[in-house]
Design a protein around this motif. Structure first.
Motif: not given
Length: 134
Positions: A116-131
């Motif tokens: 339903t909201f694939p952007e959320k999954v991508i943003i969360e992964e990118l944020q975890s990599v960035y952090s």
């Protein structure tokens, strides 16, 4: 493409000392394809974990059967050590079944989020990599 995703990608590429030209005709289609593959990967791993959770439920059912067997043996001869086996197997079965149910529920919600909201999954992964790079 979401502005937040672009900001996170810019920050990540800056950490690696790279620069991406977002006006290039190749970048956005490739990035969209890459994001689609990542969402598909998330769904596939969630399905595998759900199958593991289902296997845990079957293992729990088997352990319950063994606990019932031990209880029957204990009722036949109350001086035996089958009472401890019954308690141990009962606790093990309960833990395995609860773990399997939690695993199935968590992965179900992960699949629903991916669909339903694939952007959320991508943003969360990118944020975890960035952090993790900080």
């Amino acid at each position: 493409m979401s502005e937040e995703v672009i900001k996170i990608l810019d920050a990540l590429t800056e950490k690696f000392g790279l620069a991406i030209d977002w006006t290039s005709a190749n970048v956005l289609p490739y990035l969209q394809q890459l994001c689609g593959k990542y969402v598909t990967y998330e769904i596939a791993t969630s399905v595998v974990w759900m199958l593991i959770g289902i296997c845990l439920l079957f293992i729990g059912k088997y352990v319950i059967g063994k606990a019932k067997y031990c209880w029957g043996k204990y009722k036949e001869d109350w001086r035996s050590d089958y009472d401890m086996a019954t308690v141990g197997l009962g606790i093990l079965a309960g833990c395995v079944i609860v773990g399997g149910i939690i695993m199935i529920l968590y992965q179900t919600f992960d699949i629903v989020t991916c669909i339903t909201f694939p952007e959320k999954v991508i943003i969360e992964e990118l944020q975890s990599v960035y952090s993790s790079l900080k």
